[in-house]
Scaffold this motif. Structure first.
Motif, PDB file in Angstrom:
ATOM      1  N   ALA B  15      13.254  -1.713 -31.765  1.00  0.00           N
ATOM      2  CA  ALA B  15      13.727  -0.303 -31.584  1.00  0.00           C
ATOM      3  C   ALA B  15      12.979   0.376 -30.315  1.00  0.00           C
ATOM      4  O   ALA B  15      11.874  -0.285 -29.661  1.00  0.00           O
ATOM      5  N   TYR B  16      13.759   1.286 -29.430  1.00  0.00           N
ATOM      6  CA  TYR B  16      13.303   1.902 -28.517  1.00  0.00           C
ATOM      7  C   TYR B  16      12.945   3.131 -29.038  1.00  0.00           C
ATOM      8  O   TYR B  16      13.466   4.059 -29.562  1.00  0.00           O
ATOM      9  N   GLY B  17      11.629   3.354 -29.201  1.00  0.00           N
ATOM     10  CA  GLY B  17      10.997   4.764 -30.104  1.00  0.00           C
ATOM     11  C   GLY B  17      11.729   4.617 -31.474  1.00  0.00           C
ATOM     12  O   GLY B  17      11.177   3.739 -32.138  1.00  0.00           O
ATOM     13  N   VAL B  20      16.888   2.357 -33.375  1.00  0.00           N
ATOM     14  CA  VAL B  20      17.100   0.900 -33.473  1.00  0.00           C
ATOM     15  C   VAL B  20      18.118   0.257 -32.593  1.00  0.00           C
ATOM     16  O   VAL B  20      19.360   0.740 -32.609  1.00  0.00           O
ATOM     17  N   ALA B  21      17.745  -0.709 -31.822  1.00  0.00           N
ATOM     18  CA  ALA B  21      18.703  -1.332 -30.979  1.00  0.00           C
ATOM     19  C   ALA B  21      19.186  -2.654 -31.757  1.00  0.00           C
ATOM     20  O   ALA B  21      20.305  -2.982 -31.448  1.00  0.00           O
ATOM     21  N   VAL B  22      18.444  -3.482 -32.462  1.00  0.00           N
ATOM     22  CA  VAL B  22      18.771  -4.489 -32.982  1.00  0.00           C
ATOM     23  C   VAL B  22      17.952  -4.523 -34.351  1.00  0.00           C
ATOM     24  O   VAL B  22      17.012  -4.176 -34.581  1.00  0.00           O
ATOM     25  N   GLY B  39      28.519 -10.656 -26.243  1.00  0.00           N
ATOM     26  CA  GLY B  39      28.871  -9.417 -27.181  1.00  0.00           C
ATOM     27  C   GLY B  39      29.096  -8.329 -26.047  1.00  0.00           C
ATOM     28  O   GLY B  39      28.786  -8.421 -24.748  1.00  0.00           O
ATOM     29  N   PRO B  40      29.518  -7.306 -26.575  1.00  0.00           N
ATOM     30  CA  PRO B  40      29.885  -6.076 -25.457  1.00  0.00           C
ATOM     31  C   PRO B  40      28.677  -5.355 -25.196  1.00  0.00           C
ATOM     32  O   PRO B  40      27.575  -5.603 -25.509  1.00  0.00           O
ATOM     33  N   SER B  41      28.733  -4.662 -24.091  1.00  0.00           N
ATOM     34  CA  SER B  41      27.656  -4.029 -23.349  1.00  0.00           C
ATOM     35  C   SER B  41      27.094  -2.886 -24.670  1.00  0.00           C
ATOM     36  O   SER B  41      27.646  -2.290 -25.364  1.00  0.00           O
ATOM     37  N   GLY B  42      25.679  -3.178 -24.536  1.00  0.00           N
ATOM     38  CA  GLY B  42      24.868  -2.232 -25.371  1.00  0.00           C
ATOM     39  C   GLY B  42      24.651  -2.814 -26.800  1.00  0.00           C
ATOM     40  O   GLY B  42      24.038  -2.108 -27.864  1.00  0.00           O
ATOM     41  N   CYS B  43      25.149  -4.044 -26.896  1.00  0.00           N
ATOM     42  CA  CYS B  43      24.944  -4.655 -28.362  1.00  0.00           C
ATOM     43  C   CYS B  43      23.403  -5.280 -28.603  1.00  0.00           C
ATOM     44  O   CYS B  43      23.262  -5.457 -29.786  1.00  0.00           O
ATOM     45  N   GLY B  44      22.827  -5.367 -27.579  1.00  0.00           N
ATOM     46  CA  GLY B  44      21.298  -5.287 -27.955  1.00  0.00           C
ATOM     47  C   GLY B  44      21.054  -7.054 -27.441  1.00  0.00           C
ATOM     48  O   GLY B  44      19.985  -7.473 -27.796  1.00  0.00           O
ATOM     49  N   LYS B  45      21.933  -7.885 -26.534  1.00  0.00           N
ATOM     50  CA  LYS B  45      21.413  -8.720 -26.095  1.00  0.00           C
ATOM     51  C   LYS B  45      20.184  -8.969 -25.395  1.00  0.00           C
ATOM     52  O   LYS B  45      19.342  -9.695 -25.543  1.00  0.00           O
ATOM     53  N   SER B  46      20.055  -8.091 -24.294  1.00  0.00           N
ATOM     54  CA  SER B  46      18.924  -8.254 -23.276  1.00  0.00           C
ATOM     55  C   SER B  46      17.623  -7.577 -24.298  1.00  0.00           C
ATOM     56  O   SER B  46      16.615  -8.159 -24.074  1.00  0.00           O
ATOM     57  N   THR B  47      17.794  -6.674 -25.133  1.00  0.00           N
ATOM     58  CA  THR B  47      16.683  -6.313 -26.109  1.00  0.00           C
ATOM     59  C   THR B  47      16.165  -7.334 -26.656  1.00  0.00           C
ATOM     60  O   THR B  47      14.972  -7.768 -26.854  1.00  0.00           O
ATOM     61  N   THR B  48      17.065  -8.394 -27.316  1.00  0.00           N
ATOM     62  CA  THR B  48      16.710  -9.403 -28.286  1.00  0.00           C
ATOM     63  C   THR B  48      15.913 -10.481 -27.024  1.00  0.00           C
ATOM     64  O   THR B  48      14.735 -11.086 -27.560  1.00  0.00           O
ATOM     65  N   ASP B 161      19.202 -14.066 -18.518  1.00  0.00           N
ATOM     66  CA  ASP B 161      20.140 -12.734 -18.656  1.00  0.00           C
ATOM     67  C   ASP B 161      21.257 -12.473 -17.916  1.00  0.00           C
ATOM     68  O   ASP B 161      20.757 -12.221 -16.421  1.00  0.00           O
ATOM     69  N   GLU B 162      22.391 -12.795 -18.269  1.00  0.00           N
ATOM     70  CA  GLU B 162      23.705 -12.837 -17.510  1.00  0.00           C
ATOM     71  C   GLU B 162      23.404 -13.433 -16.019  1.00  0.00           C
ATOM     72  O   GLU B 162      23.617 -12.897 -15.008  1.00  0.00           O
ATOM     73  N   PRO B 163      23.210 -14.631 -16.328  1.00  0.00           N
ATOM     74  CA  PRO B 163      22.791 -15.395 -15.070  1.00  0.00           C
ATOM     75  C   PRO B 163      23.762 -15.608 -13.901  1.00  0.00           C
ATOM     76  O   PRO B 163      23.612 -15.913 -12.797  1.00  0.00           O
ATOM     77  N   THR B 194      25.643 -13.585 -21.944  1.00  0.00           N
ATOM     78  CA  THR B 194      26.999 -13.184 -21.324  1.00  0.00           C
ATOM     79  C   THR B 194      28.052 -12.176 -21.940  1.00  0.00           C
ATOM     80  O   THR B 194      27.861 -11.943 -23.076  1.00  0.00           O
ATOM     81  N   HIS B 195      28.689 -11.623 -21.273  1.00  0.00           N
ATOM     82  CA  HIS B 195      30.002 -10.766 -21.537  1.00  0.00           C
ATOM     83  C   HIS B 195      31.217 -11.794 -21.772  1.00  0.00           C
ATOM     84  O   HIS B 195      32.469 -11.298 -22.249  1.00  0.00           O
ATOM     85  N   ASP B 196      31.022 -12.942 -20.822  1.00  0.00           N
ATOM     86  CA  ASP B 196      32.339 -13.411 -20.724  1.00  0.00           C
ATOM     87  C   ASP B 196      32.567 -14.552 -21.893  1.00  0.00           C
ATOM     88  O   ASP B 196      31.727 -15.890 -21.917  1.00  0.00           O
TER      89      ASP B 196
HETATM   90  N1  LIG Z   1      14.693   1.315 -22.232  1.00  0.00           N
HETATM   91  C1  LIG Z   1      15.453   2.004 -23.366  1.00  0.00           C
HETATM   92  N2  LIG Z   1      15.162   2.993 -23.677  1.00  0.00           N
HETATM   93  C2  LIG Z   1      15.831   3.207 -24.734  1.00  0.00           C
HETATM   94  N3  LIG Z   1      17.105   2.588 -25.106  1.00  0.00           N
HETATM   95  C3  LIG Z   1      17.392   1.473 -24.807  1.00  0.00           C
HETATM   96  C4  LIG Z   1      16.444   0.968 -23.563  1.00  0.00           C
HETATM   97  N4  LIG Z   1      17.216  -0.324 -23.094  1.00  0.00           N
HETATM   98  C5  LIG Z   1      18.206  -0.341 -23.863  1.00  0.00           C
HETATM   99  N5  LIG Z   1      18.306   0.609 -24.786  1.00  0.00           N
HETATM  100  C6  LIG Z   1      19.445   0.725 -25.780  1.00  0.00           C
HETATM  101  O1  LIG Z   1      19.391  -0.302 -26.741  1.00  0.00           O
HETATM  102  C7  LIG Z   1      20.748  -0.955 -26.973  1.00  0.00           C
HETATM  103  C8  LIG Z   1      20.939  -2.188 -26.492  1.00  0.00           C
HETATM  104  O2  LIG Z   1      20.680  -2.515 -25.106  1.00  0.00           O
HETATM  105  P1  LIG Z   1      20.672  -3.763 -24.396  1.00  0.00           P
HETATM  106  O3  LIG Z   1      20.100  -3.457 -23.193  1.00  0.00           O
HETATM  107  O4  LIG Z   1      19.788  -4.955 -25.259  1.00  0.00           O
HETATM  108  O5  LIG Z   1      22.029  -3.923 -24.385  1.00  0.00           O
HETATM  109  P2  LIG Z   1      22.741  -5.440 -23.672  1.00  0.00           P
HETATM  110  O6  LIG Z   1      23.582  -6.124 -25.171  1.00  0.00           O
HETATM  111  O7  LIG Z   1      21.890  -6.367 -23.104  1.00  0.00           O
HETATM  112  O8  LIG Z   1      23.890  -4.757 -22.909  1.00  0.00           O
HETATM  113  P3  LIG Z   1      24.659  -5.216 -21.539  1.00  0.00           P
HETATM  114  O9  LIG Z   1      25.521  -6.289 -21.805  1.00  0.00           O
HETATM  115  O10 LIG Z   1      25.055  -3.792 -20.978  1.00  0.00           O
HETATM  116  O11 LIG Z   1      23.318  -5.710 -20.759  1.00  0.00           O
HETATM  117  C9  LIG Z   1      21.663   0.064 -26.019  1.00  0.00           C
HETATM  118  O12 LIG Z   1      22.321   0.929 -27.118  1.00  0.00           O
HETATM  119  C10 LIG Z   1      20.760   0.801 -25.336  1.00  0.00           C
HETATM  120  O13 LIG Z   1      21.105   2.035 -25.127  1.00  0.00           O
END
Ligand SMILES: Nc1ncnc2c1ncn2[C@@H]1O[C@H](COP(=O)(O)OP(=O)(O)OP(=O)(O)O)[C@@H](O)[C@H]1O
Ligand SMILES: [Mg+2]
Lengths: 259, 342
Positions: B15-17, B20-22, B39-48, B161-163, B194-196
């Motif tokens: 979670a960010y604050g 919950v992101a994942v 997965g699509p943008s914002g689905c939590g890939k980078s967060t994981t 991450d999206e190399p 990847t998005h692709d």
């Molecule tokens: N620093 C942050 N502070 C608050 N929320 C964040 C932060 N970084 C990401 N999020 C939120 O967490 C969720 C997951 O983000 P994440 O960056 O993991 O997505 P992603 O799957 O990597 O997307 P993308 O393909 O666009 O890179 C999103 O809803 C995003 O808005």
């Protein structure tokens, strides 16, 4: 056509206004006469040499130099971590911190000087040199924070994470990858701080004591008793020093990028 | 958590604050596998990825790598490499020094260091640029420096991450082959984001499809492509005709419809690619309301008692005209069987 002439006219006036006094001072400094006057009476370098013989100028120059160097270093020692904290952590009180730090730019120097004298030097019996040092540090701090913040803003924060993943500690990452990349900004802040401190009058005016005067204050004081061209000679020397510093800084750092 | 799992994420919540992101992520990866997070943008890939690397502390759950719980281990001690999407090269250091950065921290003796850096740069084919600064390199070259910088550290796990996202088509293909080769030669366990879809399919041993902070499906590229199990994945890989199943019948806008063949088991839904729709015969009837030429095939949009249907027919077959009524069928045998359709 007239609009163009007019704009050239205005430009010339502005330049005259900016450079004029400097030219007059240089001319007065080269006078062969006994008193400060323009146009000068004859040409000589005697007053330029005289400057170096005046004991109090040598002392106050030393003090001003020390204040400018150490005050600016202290301001950077405080300012770099403050800028870093503001840039990297979304501090809940970040804005407040920025405001507090910039206060000395906005509050007139006279007031800062008076406040320091009335509430620091007199009641706490603080050494006057120490008070000057504190005052100059505080005055330079806002410039340090602004200039360093600007260069931090251009630096991505993920390079620190990259450094950590390559085995560095957080603190190590700051020294290994942040500091080297904001070196230019820090040098620019140092030069700006140095010049600001060195030319500072209003605050220092209040914080002078017997035998403790910064160079600008000493020049005013000197003028009150002796009206010879040595003050003009000193002023011209200082102006050349400032120009040289800024020129070198611009040449090697692209100084104007930061200010 | 299976016996041979090398990396496992157990009930990981990030979670960010307070947001919950994942949510409650479970994943287990074998040693030497190449995994794609898709997965699509914002689905939590980078967060994981950030959590696995140790740049983010999980709200709950644990991470195990190579038999040890690393949930509380600091990022600089995890031996996990991460290639950032933005490369994150050190701008003040030369290519050589960028790659040497981690080795210097290991206090490697000079000769060995030089040898390893050169090997790393050779792996990514960048030997002639050692003295350049990152700003003097193209995007693709920067990316390869970033890859070399992580590789020379000999990490247990390499995250990317999206190399390939910032590369043009040609370089992308080149890097793709490069990654596969590196993985084959080193046996390194890798996860890339990847998005692709195509990229995930062609590179990965296993694909983890994520959506809205949850894992939708984990499987081999064949599984994902041919046997999606959720509506999201089915839609993502091109099963355009998706129906819920109730009491062995298709749930449509006009109520339940019975298919020709019985539906085995108790799936929640069935899905067909446009090409799986049998046109010209069958128990259902629809009106052609749109058609488009797609190279070797022709795509039709039908309005039917089942709702809108997307069909795709070999271009050499009969051509239908808009307004024409056609019979069609949805063969159960070819359908993807979905476990989750909401
Ligand atoms: N620093 C942050 N502070 C608050 N929320 C964040 C932060 N970084 C990401 N999020 C939120 O967490 C969720 C997951 O983000 P994440 O960056 O993991 O997505 P992603 O799957 O990597 O997307 P993308 O393909 O666009 O890179 C999103 O809803 C995003 O808005
Ligand atoms: Mg991302």
């Amino acid at each position: 056509m007239t609009a163009r002439l007019l704009s050239y006219g205005v430009l010339t006036l502005v330049l005259l206004f900016l450079i004029g006094p400097f030219l007059i001072i240089v001319a007065a400094a080269l006078s062969a006469g006994e008193s400060l006057a323009f146009p000068p009476q004859g040409l000589s370098l005697r007053w330029v040499f005289k400057v170096f013989e005046i004991e109090s100028f040598r002392e106050s120059f030393g003090l001003s130099m020390a204040l400018a160097i150490f005050g600016t270093l202290a301001a950077l020692l405080l300012g770099v971590p403050i800028s870093y904290a503001i840039a990297r952590y979304r501090l809940p009180f970040g804005e407040t911190l920025r405001t507090i730090v910039s206060a000395p730019i906005i509050v007139p120097g006279i007031i800062v000087g008076l406040a320091l004298l009335r509430y620091l030097v007199i009641p706490l019996d603080v050494d006057i040199v120490l008070a000057l040092f504190i005052a100059h540090t505080a005055l330079v701090l806002p410039y340090a924070v602004r200039v360093v913040s600007a260069s931090l803003e251009n630096l991505r924060s993920d390079i620190e994470e990259a450094a950590v993943l390559l085995g560095s500690s957080r603190v190590g990452a700051f020294f290994r990858v942040v500091l080297p990349n904001i070196r230019g900004g820090i040098l620019a802040a140092f030069i700006l701080g140095f010049v600001t401190s060195f030319n500072q009058v209003p605050v220092s005016l209040f914080l002078s004591g017997p035998g403790v005067r910064t160079l600008p204050i000493d020049m005013i004081w000197y003028l009150e008793i002796t009206y010879d061209p040595s003050v003009a000679a000193l002023a011209a020397l200082l102006a050349f020093m400032s120009i040289a510093i800024v020129f070198i800084a611009e040449r090697f750092l692209g100084f104007s990028r930061y200010v | 958590m299976s016996e041979d799992s090398f990396l496992s994420l157990n009930a990981l919540t990030l979670a960010y604050g307070k947001s919950v992101a994942v949510d409650n992520l479970n994943l287990s990866i074998k040693k030497g596998e190449l995994i794609a997070f898709l997965g699509p943008s914002g689905c939590g890939k980078s967060t994981t990825m950030r959590a696995i690397a140790g740049l983010m502390r999980p709200m709950s759950g644990t991470i195990t790598l190579d038999g040890t719980d690393i949930t509380r281990v600091a990022a600089n001690r995890r031996q996990v490499g991460l290639v950032f999407q933005s490369y994150a090269l050190f701008p003040h250091l030369s290519v050589f020094e960028n790659v040497a950065f981690g080795l210097r921290l290991k206090r490697l003796e000079a000769g060995k260091l030089k040898q390893q850096v050169e090997e790393g740069l050779a792996t990514v084919g960048l030997t002639e640029f050692v003295d350049r600064k990152p700003a003097e390199l193209s995007g693709g070259q920067q990316q390869r420096v970033a890859l070399a910088r992580s590789l020379v550290m000999n990490p247990k796990l390499l995250l990317l991450d999206e190399p390939l996202s910032n590369l043009d088509a040609r370089l992308r293909l080149e890097m793709r082959t490069e990654l596969q080769r590196v993985q084959r030669e080193t046996g390194l366990t890798m996860i890339f984001v990847t998005h692709d879809q195509g990229e995930a399919m062609s590179l990965a041993d296993q694909i983890v499809v994520m959506n809205g902070g949850l894992i939708e499906q984990i499987g081999t590229p064949e599984d994902i492509y041919n046997r999606p199990t959720t509506r999201f994945v089915a839609d993502f890989v091109g099963f355009e005709n998706i129906f819920a199943v109730k009491n062995g019948q298709l749930a449509t806008e006009q109520g339940l419809a019975t298919l020709g063949d019985p539906i085995e088991g108790h799936p929640s839904g069935l899905a067909w690619r446009p090409g799986m729709v049998k046109m010209g015969e069958g128990q259902f009837e629809g009106e052609i309301i749109g058609s488009s030429f797609a190279g070797g095939t022709r795509e039709y949009l039908l309005r039917s008692e089942l709702g809108p249907i997307n069909a795709e027919v070999d271009a050499t077959q009969t051509i239908y005209q808009p307004g024409q009524r056609v019979n069609f069928d949805l063969p159960v045998a070819r359908a993807a069987i979905l476990q989750q359709v909401d």
